[in-house]
Design a protein around this motif. Structure first.
Motif, PDB file in Angstrom:
ATOM      1  N   ILE A   1       0.836  -1.203   0.000  1.00 21.03           N
ATOM      2  CA  ILE A   1       0.000   0.000   0.000  1.00 21.03           C
ATOM      3  C   ILE A   1       0.868   1.250   0.000  1.00 21.03           C
ATOM      4  N   ASN A   2       1.945   1.202   0.787  1.00 18.12           N
ATOM      5  CA  ASN A   2       2.858   2.337   0.851  1.00 18.12           C
ATOM      6  C   ASN A   2       3.483   2.603  -0.513  1.00 18.12           C
ATOM      7  N   GLY A   3       3.798   1.539  -1.236  1.00 14.04           N
ATOM      8  CA  GLY A   3       4.359   1.702  -2.572  1.00 14.04           C
ATOM      9  C   GLY A   3       3.389   2.387  -3.509  1.00 14.04           C
ATOM     10  N   ALA A   4       2.108   2.050  -3.369  1.00 14.11           N
ATOM     11  CA  ALA A   4       1.081   2.678  -4.204  1.00 14.11           C
ATOM     12  C   ALA A   4       1.002   4.180  -3.915  1.00 14.11           C
ATOM     13  N   VAL A   5       1.077   4.539  -2.645  1.00 16.46           N
ATOM     14  CA  VAL A   5       1.055   5.953  -2.260  1.00 16.46           C
ATOM     15  C   VAL A   5       2.261   6.679  -2.857  1.00 16.46           C
ATOM     16  N   SER A   6       3.422   6.012  -2.810  1.00 15.57           N
ATOM     17  CA  SER A   6       4.644   6.601  -3.352  1.00 15.57           C
ATOM     18  C   SER A   6       4.516   6.884  -4.838  1.00 15.57           C
ATOM     19  N   VAL A   7       3.919   5.947  -5.566  1.00 16.92           N
ATOM     20  CA  VAL A   7       3.748   6.118  -7.014  1.00 16.92           C
ATOM     21  C   VAL A   7       2.839   7.305  -7.318  1.00 16.92           C
ATOM     22  N   VAL A   8       1.770   7.455  -6.544  1.00 16.89           N
ATOM     23  CA  VAL A   8       0.854   8.578  -6.752  1.00 16.89           C
ATOM     24  C   VAL A   8       1.589   9.903  -6.578  1.00 16.89           C
ATOM     25  N   PHE A   9       2.345  10.011  -5.474  1.00 18.98           N
ATOM     26  CA  PHE A   9       3.134  11.225  -5.247  1.00 18.98           C
ATOM     27  C   PHE A   9       4.134  11.438  -6.379  1.00 18.98           C
ATOM     28  N   ASN A  10       4.775  10.348  -6.807  1.00 17.70           N
ATOM     29  CA  ASN A  10       5.792  10.449  -7.849  1.00 17.70           C
ATOM     30  C   ASN A  10       5.203  10.953  -9.165  1.00 17.70           C
ATOM     31  N   ILE A  11       4.055  10.426  -9.552  1.00 20.48           N
ATOM     32  CA  ILE A  11       3.416  10.824 -10.808  1.00 20.48           C
ATOM     33  C   ILE A  11       3.030  12.303 -10.775  1.00 20.48           C
ATOM     34  N   VAL A  12       2.402  12.717  -9.669  1.00 17.55           N
ATOM     35  CA  VAL A  12       1.985  14.121  -9.537  1.00 17.55           C
ATOM     36  C   VAL A  12       3.198  15.049  -9.592  1.00 17.55           C
ATOM     37  N   LEU A  13       4.237  14.714  -8.823  1.00 17.03           N
ATOM     38  CA  LEU A  13       5.439  15.549  -8.790  1.00 17.03           C
ATOM     39  C   LEU A  13       6.165  15.529 -10.128  1.00 17.03           C
ATOM     40  N   ASN A  14       6.179  14.358 -10.788  1.00 16.72           N
ATOM     41  CA  ASN A  14       6.796  14.268 -12.121  1.00 16.72           C
ATOM     42  C   ASN A  14       6.167  15.247 -13.091  1.00 16.72           C
ATOM     43  N   LEU A  15       4.842  15.235 -13.130  1.00 18.11           N
ATOM     44  CA  LEU A  15       4.117  16.077 -14.079  1.00 18.11           C
ATOM     45  C   LEU A  15       4.346  17.568 -13.809  1.00 18.11           C
ATOM     46  N   ILE A  16       4.604  17.890 -12.555  1.00 17.06           N
ATOM     47  CA  ILE A  16       4.855  19.293 -12.200  1.00 17.06           C
ATOM     48  C   ILE A  16       6.306  19.679 -12.494  1.00 17.06           C
ATOM     49  N   LEU A  17       7.247  18.893 -11.955  1.00 19.19           N
ATOM     50  CA  LEU A  17       8.660  19.264 -12.005  1.00 19.19           C
ATOM     51  C   LEU A  17       9.289  19.110 -13.386  1.00 19.19           C
ATOM     52  N   VAL A  18       8.796  18.147 -14.179  1.00 16.34           N
ATOM     53  CA  VAL A  18       9.381  17.944 -15.511  1.00 16.34           C
ATOM     54  C   VAL A  18       9.188  19.176 -16.387  1.00 16.34           C
ATOM     55  N   GLN A  19       8.162  19.965 -16.097  1.00 17.59           N
ATOM     56  CA  GLN A  19       7.899  21.176 -16.875  1.00 17.59           C
ATOM     57  C   GLN A  19       8.984  22.236 -16.662  1.00 17.59           C
ATOM     58  N   PHE A  20       9.577  22.247 -15.477  1.00 18.67           N
ATOM     59  CA  PHE A  20      10.554  23.283 -15.141  1.00 18.67           C
ATOM     60  C   PHE A  20      11.998  22.780 -15.126  1.00 18.67           C
ATOM     61  N   MET A  21      12.174  21.481 -14.844  1.00 18.23           N
ATOM     62  CA  MET A  21      13.527  20.966 -14.628  1.00 18.23           C
ATOM     63  C   MET A  21      13.926  19.857 -15.607  1.00 18.23           C
ATOM     64  N   GLY A  22      13.043  19.481 -16.509  1.00 28.21           N
ATOM     65  CA  GLY A  22      13.372  18.423 -17.455  1.00 28.21           C
ATOM     66  C   GLY A  22      13.618  17.099 -16.761  1.00 28.21           C
ATOM     67  N   HIS A  23      14.629  16.356 -17.218  1.00 24.68           N
ATOM     68  CA  HIS A  23      14.899  15.026 -16.652  1.00 24.68           C
ATOM     69  C   HIS A  23      15.354  15.112 -15.198  1.00 24.68           C
TER      70      HIS A  23
ATOM     71  N   ALA B   1       9.087  11.748  -3.424  1.00 22.83           N
ATOM     72  CA  ALA B   1       8.059  10.727  -3.221  1.00 22.83           C
ATOM     73  C   ALA B   1       8.551   9.617  -2.300  1.00 22.83           C
ATOM     74  N   THR B   2       9.811   9.196  -2.476  1.00 23.29           N
ATOM     75  CA  THR B   2      10.385   8.146  -1.629  1.00 23.29           C
ATOM     76  C   THR B   2      10.493   8.604  -0.180  1.00 23.29           C
ATOM     77  N   THR B   3      10.874   9.845   0.034  1.00 27.09           N
ATOM     78  CA  THR B   3      11.000  10.389   1.390  1.00 27.09           C
ATOM     79  C   THR B   3       9.638  10.418   2.090  1.00 27.09           C
ATOM     80  N   ILE B   4       8.626  10.867   1.383  1.00 27.30           N
ATOM     81  CA  ILE B   4       7.274  10.901   1.959  1.00 27.30           C
ATOM     82  C   ILE B   4       6.814   9.481   2.315  1.00 27.30           C
ATOM     83  N   ALA B   5       7.033   8.552   1.384  1.00 26.04           N
ATOM     84  CA  ALA B   5       6.609   7.166   1.610  1.00 26.04           C
ATOM     85  C   ALA B   5       7.329   6.550   2.808  1.00 26.04           C
ATOM     86  N   THR B   6       8.615   6.858   2.979  1.00 25.64           N
ATOM     87  CA  THR B   6       9.387   6.317   4.100  1.00 25.64           C
ATOM     88  C   THR B   6       8.872   6.841   5.428  1.00 25.64           C
ATOM     89  N   LEU B   7       8.570   8.125   5.491  1.00 21.28           N
ATOM     90  CA  LEU B   7       8.009   8.712   6.723  1.00 21.28           C
ATOM     91  C   LEU B   7       6.665   8.085   7.071  1.00 21.28           C
TER      92      LEU B   7
END
Length: 521
Positions: free
Chosen positions: A384-406, A416-422
């Protein structure tokens, strides 16, 4: 020999073999970069490898993780012979299941590539499908490897399991040195399949010494096999969900400038060196200890072992993250910049490395905490924690890729990994009570302060030496080695002065070892 000393010895063995294997792995990556560069072909190869790698990692990790505790249960109930019989039954069943999976993946290859690399078209899309289909036998071999890993580790035999990277990398290196010019990127994928198969071969001698002998047994009603497969479902899904982070990164990167996928891959390899050498050794040895404490209903013992493991990981990963950040460019230059891997590829890779390194601490601790959950026979929470991490990762990817590229994709993964670990810590506290968080915080700040000072010293040493020695690959290597060495010394001294218990223990053990050696001389 005491349990703690035996565990420490096993961890050291794993670290030594893993370090050697990682060195060969870096040589492999260097040769791939030199022979094929960072462009369309390598992007296509890495996408195809990620597709097969996802499935092979799922099969191997799920089976290995669940087989270890069940193997101990079988041996207690039916003895060594029963354990060997069930091992053979498991090998035959997973072979059959993985064969079916290969057939499905062959048919679904075009769809898989579309999902993983939506930016691939024309010849690149066709090449990706071809490479994926060539690599599918790795699924079968990896499933068998997972069984042997579980069997040997349940026997507390770590030699061949720690050394499986050697034949794997030797196959790659031989191909890259002598055959890559003739057979190209398709030949590299064939070499990948042979490399995975070689990992089975190196385990067979030690398995034989442990009493293993192949026998055809195929019993689908075997209750222990059913239990392994049932437990594997959550692990399988959990690993699959975690791998989605890498899939999402590569999928979005496929629409960026050429070389973005390769830059993320090379940076992740460098970041993974710390995880692969040190953290894997710690978690591999600690996992059975945690399982033993839980089987005896000793939650206090579980917390104690976990606490020691977390603090040890903090002491390793915090300075590593700082070092990778401060010295990212020279590290990438020394590791990869040669042949087709040019200065542009170095800049792209070093940027990705910096932002991956930000999440290194969380990535490492998450590996250990996941093992704690497994030792408590809880495989659903990590899933379940992994699923939460993926959701955060996808949202952040879509935001940050616009400004920072790869680089934004790497940064999103770290956040996303830090949030999931906490969140995993929070859930674990609710499950077993207080975790001794104060100790972790104290170690974190002491290590963080020491690492910050270490980073300043290492950066100054590198720049001074590089300016003095001149601009060349050799001077770059010498400057980097001396800068890292200086950093290690400064960090160790500062941790000792700040009274970090684990560091003092290591220094005291070193002093005692030297004293004993002097007495015997």
């Amino acid at each position: 020999m005491s349990t703690s000393k035996k565990a420490a010895k096993s961890a050291i063995i794993i670290m030594i073999f893993t370090l050697g294997s990682k060195f060969l792995g870096f040589l492999r990556e260097v040769l791939i970069a030199a022979k094929f560069g960072s462009g369309m072909e390598t992007d296509t190869y890495f996408i195809a490898m990620s597709a097969t790698g996802i499935i092979t990692g799922l099969m191997s990790n799920a089976i290995n993780t669940t087989f270890i505790p069940v193997a101990a249960e079988i041996e207690n109930a039916e003895g060594k012979k029963g354990k060997l019989d069930h091992t053979n039954n498991l090998i035959n069943i997973v072979f059959f299941l993985s064969l079916i999976l290969v057939c499905i993946a062959w048919i679904a290859s075009p769809l898989i590539i579309k999902l993983l690399a939506k930016g691939f078209y024309g010849e690149q899309y066709k090449l990706a499908i071809q490479l994926l289909r060539i690599g599918l036998p790795m699924i079968i071999f990896s499933s068998i490897i997972g069984v042997f890993l579980g069997f040997l580790q349940s026997e507390q035999r770590y030699m061949s399991t720690a050394a499986i990277g050697f034949p794997f990398n030797f196959v790659y290196i031989f191909f890259l040195l002598f055959l890559s010019s003739k057979f190209g990127i398709k030949g590299l994928m064939v070499a990948s399949v042979i490399a995975v198969f070689s990992q089975i071969l190196i385990q067979l001698p030690e398995a034989k010494r442990a009493g293993y002998k192949y026998k055809f047994i195929f019993n689908t009603r075997d209750k222990y096999i059913k239990k392994i497969l049932y437990l594997s479902i959550s692990v399988f899904i959990g690993v699959a969900i975690n791998d989605l982070n890498a899939i999402v990164d590569r999928t979005l990167a496929s629409s960026l400038v050429a070389g973005s996928i390769s830059a993320l891959n090379y940076a992740n390899r460098l970041n993974g060196l710390i995880l692969g050498v040190f953290i894997t050794a710690i978690t591999t040895v600690i996992f059975p200890l945690l399982s033993k404490e839980f089987s005896e209903d000793n939650i206090k013992g579980v917390k104690k072992i976990m606490g020691y493991g977390v603090n040890l990981i903090l002491l390793i990963t915090i300075p590593a993250a700082v070092g990778l950040t401060v010295l990212s460019t020279p590290i990438v230059e020394v590791a990869f910049e040669r042949g087709e891997f040019d200065s542009v590829a170095t800049i792209m890779t070093s940027k990705a490395l910096i932002f991956y390194s930000i999440g290194l601490v969380a990535m490492a601790i998450r590996l250990l905490v996941t093992r704690v959950y497994f030792s408590l026979q809880d495989t659903k929470t990590p899933m379940i924690n992994g699923a939460v991490s993926v959701v955060f990762n996808i949202v952040l990817n879509l935001i940050l890729v616009q400004f920072m590229g790869h680089a934004g994709l790497a940064f999103a993964t770290s956040i996303a990994t830090t949030i999931a670990t906490l969140l995993m810590f929070y859930d674990l506290k609710k499950k077993i009570g207080s975790l001794g968080t104060k100790s972790y915080i104290v170690t974190f700040f002491k290590s963080g302060l020491s690492s910050a000072i270490m980073g300043v010293f290492a950066n100054i040493v590198y720049k001074v030496l590089y300016n003095v020695l001149g601009v060349s690959k050799l001077s770059n290597l010498i400057s980097l080695i001396l800068a890292v060495g200086t950093g290690v010394v400064v960090y160790s001294i500062l941790c000792y002065v700040l009274n970090v218990k684990e560091m003092r223990d290591v220094i005291v053990m070193g002093k005692n070892k030297i004293a004993r050696n002097n007495k015997t001389c």
